[in-house]
Structure formats: structure tokens, C-alpha cells
Motif scaffolding. Structure first.
Motif, PDB file in Angstrom:
ATOM      1  N   LEU A  82       0.832  -1.207   0.000  1.00 39.03           N
ATOM      2  CA  LEU A  82       0.000   0.000   0.000  1.00 39.03           C
ATOM      3  C   LEU A  82       0.865   1.255   0.000  1.00 39.03           C
ATOM      4  N   GLY A  83       1.871   1.294   0.856  1.00 36.47           N
ATOM      5  CA  GLY A  83       2.762   2.454   0.905  1.00 36.47           C
ATOM      6  C   GLY A  83       3.510   2.653  -0.397  1.00 36.47           C
ATOM      7  N   HIS A  85       2.488   1.729  -3.392  1.00 35.16           N
ATOM      8  CA  HIS A  85       1.538   2.223  -4.399  1.00 35.16           C
ATOM      9  C   HIS A  85       1.252   3.709  -4.212  1.00 35.16           C
ATOM     10  N   VAL A  86       1.091   4.124  -2.972  1.00 39.53           N
ATOM     11  CA  VAL A  86       0.823   5.545  -2.695  1.00 39.53           C
ATOM     12  C   VAL A  86       2.021   6.395  -3.127  1.00 39.53           C
ATOM     13  N   GLY A  87       3.219   5.970  -2.779  1.00 39.57           N
ATOM     14  CA  GLY A  87       4.418   6.732  -3.126  1.00 39.57           C
ATOM     15  C   GLY A  87       4.747   6.707  -4.600  1.00 39.57           C
ATOM     16  N   GLN A  88       4.402   5.618  -5.280  1.00 44.06           N
ATOM     17  CA  GLN A  88       4.727   5.456  -6.699  1.00 44.06           C
ATOM     18  C   GLN A  88       4.100   6.552  -7.563  1.00 44.06           C
ATOM     19  N   ALA A  89       2.981   7.078  -7.136  1.00 41.48           N
ATOM     20  CA  ALA A  89       2.317   8.127  -7.910  1.00 41.48           C
ATOM     21  C   ALA A  89       3.245   9.324  -8.118  1.00 41.48           C
ATOM     22  N   SER A 122       7.870  10.846  -3.069  1.00 42.06           N
ATOM     23  CA  SER A 122       7.503   9.436  -3.137  1.00 42.06           C
ATOM     24  C   SER A 122       7.919   8.702  -1.868  1.00 42.06           C
ATOM     25  N   VAL A 125       5.805  10.378   1.271  1.00 43.65           N
ATOM     26  CA  VAL A 125       4.378  10.049   1.282  1.00 43.65           C
ATOM     27  C   VAL A 125       4.171   8.540   1.432  1.00 43.65           C
ATOM     28  N   GLY A 126       4.993   7.742   0.761  1.00 44.39           N
ATOM     29  CA  GLY A 126       4.890   6.292   0.908  1.00 44.39           C
ATOM     30  C   GLY A 126       5.192   5.839   2.328  1.00 44.39           C
ATOM     31  N   ALA A 129       2.375   6.953   4.633  1.00 45.26           N
ATOM     32  CA  ALA A 129       1.220   6.056   4.487  1.00 45.26           C
ATOM     33  C   ALA A 129       1.441   4.766   5.278  1.00 45.26           C
ATOM     34  N   LYS A 130       2.646   4.217   5.215  1.00 44.69           N
ATOM     35  CA  LYS A 130       2.947   2.991   5.963  1.00 44.69           C
ATOM     36  C   LYS A 130       2.819   3.223   7.467  1.00 44.69           C
TER      37      LYS A 130
END
Length: 141
Positions: A82-83, A85-89, A122, A125-126, A129-130
């Protein structure tokens, strides 16, 4: 706190500190136009320093608590995914931004800096999120 959560905290702190150091050094050197400011060496040193600091901090955590379990369970893998994916943006945003800036023939200073900023965002934010998911639980969609 699990080992993976500690790793997320390390990445978060190291990324913010490294970028803050980079920005402070580049801005302190700016005499006139930012595009005339030497930045490449500082960028490379802060990226390399962040990598080394991350490794040293993880080793330090292992030394401080050598018996802590390092195994990843299903929850750790889900949170990690999940982290990521969020950071990959932000990696994609940085790549598209740099491509558009290059097509518009912007100065390479701005292109390099937008790429670096998006890599930092990235990671931040990743990792954030984690950490949030570790603290509040995996969201159920």
C-alpha cells in the motif's frame, strides 16, 4: 513497533532531512538566478548520504535490539504494498513533469530538481502512508 514500521520511520526522517540539507545548501549558494547555482554535486552527495544514513540507521536498530524479529507477515506485506503504491504516484508525476519540461526546453536545473523533489515526495508520502496504516490499521475497502 515492528521492524518494518521502524524502517518506514527511518526512510521518512532521512528523506526529509536529506532534502532539507540539499535545499538549504543550494539556496545559500544562490547569488542571482537559481539556474546559475551549482547544484549537481550537492544533489549527488545528499542522495548518497541519504542512502548511507538509511543503511547505518537500520544497522543501528539491529544492534540496539538484536533479538527483535525481522520476519514479515501478511500484514507487513500488505502495508508495504500500500505504501509503495501511494508513493509510486509521485515517481510518475515526476517523470511526466520532467518530460514536459524537457519538451518545453526548460533549464536542466529545473528538470533535475523536479525529479529529485518527486523522488523525495515518493519516499515521504509512501513512508507516511505505511506509518499511518501501522498505527491505525489496514483500511477495509
Amino acid at each position: 513497533m515492528t521492524h518494518e514500521e521502524k524502517r518506514a520511520w527511518i526512510m521518512l526522517v532521512v528523506s526529509v532531512v536529506a532534502y532539507a540539507v540539499y535545499a538549504a545548501v543550494v539556496l545559500s549558494r544562490a547569488g542571482g538566478a537559481l539556474t546559475a547555482t551549482p547544484y549537481a554535486g550537492t544533489l549527488l552527495w545528499t542522495v548518497g548520504g541519504a542512502i548511507v544514513a538509511n543503511i547505518v540507521a537500520e544497522i543501528g536498530i539491529g544492534v540496539v535490539n538484536p533479538r527483535a524479529p525481522r520476519t514479515r507477515d501478511v500484514r507487513d506485506r500488505e502495508i508495504g504494498r500500500l505504501g509503495d503504491h501511494v508513493g509510486q504516484a509521485f515517481v510518475v508525476i515526476g517523470a511526466v513533469s520532467a518530460m514536459l519540461m524537457a519538451l518545453a526546453e526548460w533549464h536542466w536545473f529545473w528538470i533535475a530538481n523536479v525529479i529529485y523533489l518527486c523522488f523525495v515526495l515518493s519516499a515521504v508520502v509512501g513512508s507516511l502512508a505505511k506509518v499511518i496504516v501501522y498505527r491505525r490499521g489496514v483500511p477495509q475497502w
